[in-house]
Design a protein around this motif. Structure first.
Motif, PDB file in Angstrom:
ATOM      1  N   GLU A 138      -0.675   7.429   5.778  1.00 20.29           N
ATOM      2  CA  GLU A 138      -0.064   8.603   5.713  1.00 20.29           C
ATOM      3  C   GLU A 138      -0.654   9.612   4.587  1.00 20.29           C
ATOM      4  N   VAL A 139      -1.397   9.097   3.716  1.00 21.32           N
ATOM      5  CA  VAL A 139      -1.766  10.117   2.591  1.00 21.32           C
ATOM      6  C   VAL A 139      -3.215  10.477   2.654  1.00 21.32           C
ATOM      7  N   ALA A 140      -4.009   9.107   2.945  1.00 14.84           N
ATOM      8  CA  ALA A 140      -5.549   9.389   2.922  1.00 14.84           C
ATOM      9  C   ALA A 140      -6.177   8.495   3.990  1.00 14.84           C
ATOM     10  N   PRO A 141      -5.881   8.597   5.319  1.00 14.77           N
ATOM     11  CA  PRO A 141      -6.265   7.927   6.339  1.00 14.77           C
ATOM     12  C   PRO A 141      -7.967   8.063   6.562  1.00 14.77           C
ATOM     13  N   CYS A 142      -8.607   8.935   5.718  1.00 11.98           N
ATOM     14  CA  CYS A 142     -10.037   8.915   5.984  1.00 11.98           C
ATOM     15  C   CYS A 142     -10.492   7.930   5.044  1.00 11.98           C
ATOM     16  N   MET A 143      -9.618   6.959   4.262  1.00  6.74           N
ATOM     17  CA  MET A 143      -9.985   6.017   3.307  1.00  6.74           C
ATOM     18  C   MET A 143      -9.699   4.793   4.209  1.00  6.74           C
ATOM     19  N   ASN A 144      -9.095   4.669   5.278  1.00  2.00           N
ATOM     20  CA  ASN A 144      -8.647   3.443   6.026  1.00  2.00           C
ATOM     21  C   ASN A 144      -9.902   2.864   6.831  1.00  2.00           C
ATOM     22  N   ASN A 145     -10.960   2.557   6.091  1.00  2.00           N
ATOM     23  CA  ASN A 145     -12.119   1.940   6.553  1.00  2.00           C
ATOM     24  C   ASN A 145     -12.817   0.708   5.982  1.00  2.00           C
ATOM     25  N   HIS A 146     -13.756   0.383   6.049  1.00  2.00           N
ATOM     26  CA  HIS A 146     -14.488  -0.725   5.603  1.00  2.00           C
ATOM     27  C   HIS A 146     -14.963  -0.685   3.910  1.00  2.00           C
ATOM     28  N   LEU A 147     -15.071   0.770   3.736  1.00  2.00           N
ATOM     29  CA  LEU A 147     -15.518   1.124   2.462  1.00  2.00           C
ATOM     30  C   LEU A 147     -14.479   1.367   1.556  1.00  2.00           C
ATOM     31  N   VAL A 148     -13.295   1.296   1.798  1.00  2.00           N
ATOM     32  CA  VAL A 148     -12.229   1.519   0.933  1.00  2.00           C
ATOM     33  C   VAL A 148     -11.093   0.481   1.025  1.00  2.00           C
ATOM     34  N   ALA A 149     -10.291   0.765   2.169  1.00  2.00           N
ATOM     35  CA  ALA A 149      -8.958  -0.112   2.384  1.00  2.00           C
ATOM     36  C   ALA A 149      -9.401  -1.712   2.787  1.00  2.00           C
ATOM     37  N   GLN A 150     -10.780  -1.824   3.451  1.00  2.00           N
ATOM     38  CA  GLN A 150     -10.906  -3.234   3.699  1.00  2.00           C
ATOM     39  C   GLN A 150     -11.314  -3.589   2.567  1.00  2.00           C
ATOM     40  N   ARG A 151     -11.769  -3.293   1.426  1.00  2.00           N
ATOM     41  CA  ARG A 151     -12.162  -3.902   0.239  1.00  2.00           C
ATOM     42  C   ARG A 151     -10.995  -4.335  -0.460  1.00  2.00           C
ATOM     43  N   PHE A 152     -10.140  -3.505  -0.590  1.00  2.00           N
ATOM     44  CA  PHE A 152      -8.921  -4.046  -1.277  1.00  2.00           C
ATOM     45  C   PHE A 152      -8.326  -5.312  -0.418  1.00  2.00           C
ATOM     46  N   GLU A 153      -8.410  -5.209   0.821  1.00  2.00           N
ATOM     47  CA  GLU A 153      -7.826  -6.537   1.776  1.00  2.00           C
ATOM     48  C   GLU A 153      -8.482  -7.573   1.325  1.00  2.00           C
ATOM     49  N   ALA A 154      -9.886  -7.427   1.427  1.00  2.00           N
ATOM     50  CA  ALA A 154     -10.745  -8.510   1.340  1.00  2.00           C
ATOM     51  C   ALA A 154     -10.563  -9.390  -0.078  1.00  2.00           C
ATOM     52  N   LEU A 200     -15.457   7.217  -5.781  1.00  2.00           N
ATOM     53  CA  LEU A 200     -14.185   6.396  -6.052  1.00  2.00           C
ATOM     54  C   LEU A 200     -14.432   5.125  -6.593  1.00  2.00           C
ATOM     55  N   ARG A 201     -13.429   4.959  -7.534  1.00  2.00           N
ATOM     56  CA  ARG A 201     -13.493   3.575  -8.141  1.00  2.00           C
ATOM     57  C   ARG A 201     -12.276   2.794  -7.742  1.00  2.00           C
ATOM     58  N   LEU A 202     -12.536   1.816  -7.206  1.00  2.00           N
ATOM     59  CA  LEU A 202     -11.635   0.863  -6.615  1.00  2.00           C
ATOM     60  C   LEU A 202     -11.049  -0.078  -7.656  1.00  2.00           C
ATOM     61  N   LEU A 203      -9.995  -0.453  -7.968  1.00  2.00           N
ATOM     62  CA  LEU A 203      -9.407  -1.330  -8.880  1.00  2.00           C
ATOM     63  C   LEU A 203      -8.364  -2.140  -8.411  1.00  2.00           C
ATOM     64  N   ALA A 204      -8.577  -3.489  -8.667  1.00  2.00           N
ATOM     65  CA  ALA A 204      -7.386  -4.466  -8.270  1.00  2.00           C
ATOM     66  C   ALA A 204      -7.742  -5.674  -8.910  1.00  2.00           C
ATOM     67  N   ARG A 205      -6.685  -6.495  -8.990  1.00  2.00           N
ATOM     68  CA  ARG A 205      -6.497  -7.613  -9.852  1.00  2.00           C
ATOM     69  C   ARG A 205      -5.386  -8.553  -9.345  1.00  2.00           C
ATOM     70  N   PRO A 206      -5.765  -9.762  -8.788  1.00  2.00           N
ATOM     71  CA  PRO A 206      -4.793 -10.701  -8.495  1.00  2.00           C
ATOM     72  C   PRO A 206      -3.438 -10.859  -9.582  1.00  2.00           C
ATOM     73  N   THR A 235       0.559  -1.175  -0.072  1.00  2.00           N
ATOM     74  CA  THR A 235       0.138   0.102   0.204  1.00  2.00           C
ATOM     75  C   THR A 235       0.670   1.063  -0.098  1.00  2.00           C
ATOM     76  N   GLN A 236       2.064   1.189  -0.568  1.00  2.00           N
ATOM     77  CA  GLN A 236       2.773   2.373  -0.881  1.00  2.00           C
ATOM     78  C   GLN A 236       2.515   2.994  -2.119  1.00  2.00           C
ATOM     79  N   VAL A 237       2.312   4.043  -2.045  1.00  2.00           N
ATOM     80  CA  VAL A 237       1.750   5.021  -3.448  1.00  2.00           C
ATOM     81  C   VAL A 237       2.791   4.915  -4.341  1.00  2.00           C
ATOM     82  N   VAL A 238       2.755   4.594  -5.494  1.00  2.00           N
ATOM     83  CA  VAL A 238       3.707   4.452  -6.576  1.00  2.00           C
ATOM     84  C   VAL A 238       3.345   5.200  -7.700  1.00  2.00           C
ATOM     85  N   GLN A 239       1.946   5.500  -7.859  1.00  2.00           N
ATOM     86  CA  GLN A 239       1.375   6.652  -9.108  1.00  2.00           C
ATOM     87  C   GLN A 239       0.533   7.531  -8.148  1.00  2.00           C
ATOM     88  N   TYR A 240       0.734   9.029  -8.783  1.00  2.00           N
ATOM     89  CA  TYR A 240      -0.156   9.847  -8.379  1.00  2.00           C
ATOM     90  C   TYR A 240      -0.135  10.988  -9.209  1.00  2.00           C
TER      91      TYR A 240
END
Length: 129
Positions: free
Chosen positions: A64-80, A107-113, A36-41
């Motif tokens: 460090e960057v967006a602690p307001c996103m450290n919750n079930h709506l954003v961060a935990q969706r990526f984790e799950a 917000l659009r959340l995008l990830a792929r294994p 979860t280190q920012v590599v593109q901005y």
């Protein structure tokens, strides 16, 4: 042509875009690695959030960057999605609150294994088509 916020193949297109092309997008792009280190901005997000890339790149997105996103709506969706080994492509209404007055966004959340980079994309109301 540059990809749009709602494009079905947006993850593939973002992964293929060079950094200077991401700077031409009309929505915020925050790419982060598996730790979860920012590599593109992109430039759009830098202007909108009033954060220079040097203050963001290499920092932990959800602490460090967006602690307001450290919750079930954003961060935990990526984790799950990562724990379950499934792709993530969800758009959620959200209100940004860190370092700014409350700002409603999509917000659009995008990830792929297997991909090295996942994305939080930010579309502000004035940018919606």
């Amino acid at each position: 042509t540059l990809p749009g916020f709602t494009d079905a193949d947006l993850l593939d297109r973002l992964l293929a875009l060079p950094p200077e092309a991401r700077d031409g997008l009309d929505f915020g792009v925050i790419g982060f690695d598996r730790s979860t280190q920012v590599v593109q901005y992109n430039a759009y997000e830098s202007r909108a959030a009033r954060l220079e890339p040097a203050r963001v790149l290499g920092k932990h997105l959800f602490i460090e960057v967006a602690p307001c996103m450290n919750n079930h709506l954003v961060a935990q969706r990526f984790e799950a999605a990562g724990l379950e080994g499934r792709a993530l492509d969800e758009t959620v209404p959200y209100v940004l609150t860190f370092r700014m007055r409350p700002t409603p966004v999509q917000l659009r959340l995008l990830a792929r294994p297997g991909e090295a980079v996942s994305y939080v994309l930010v579309q502000r109301p004035q940018d919606a088509p």
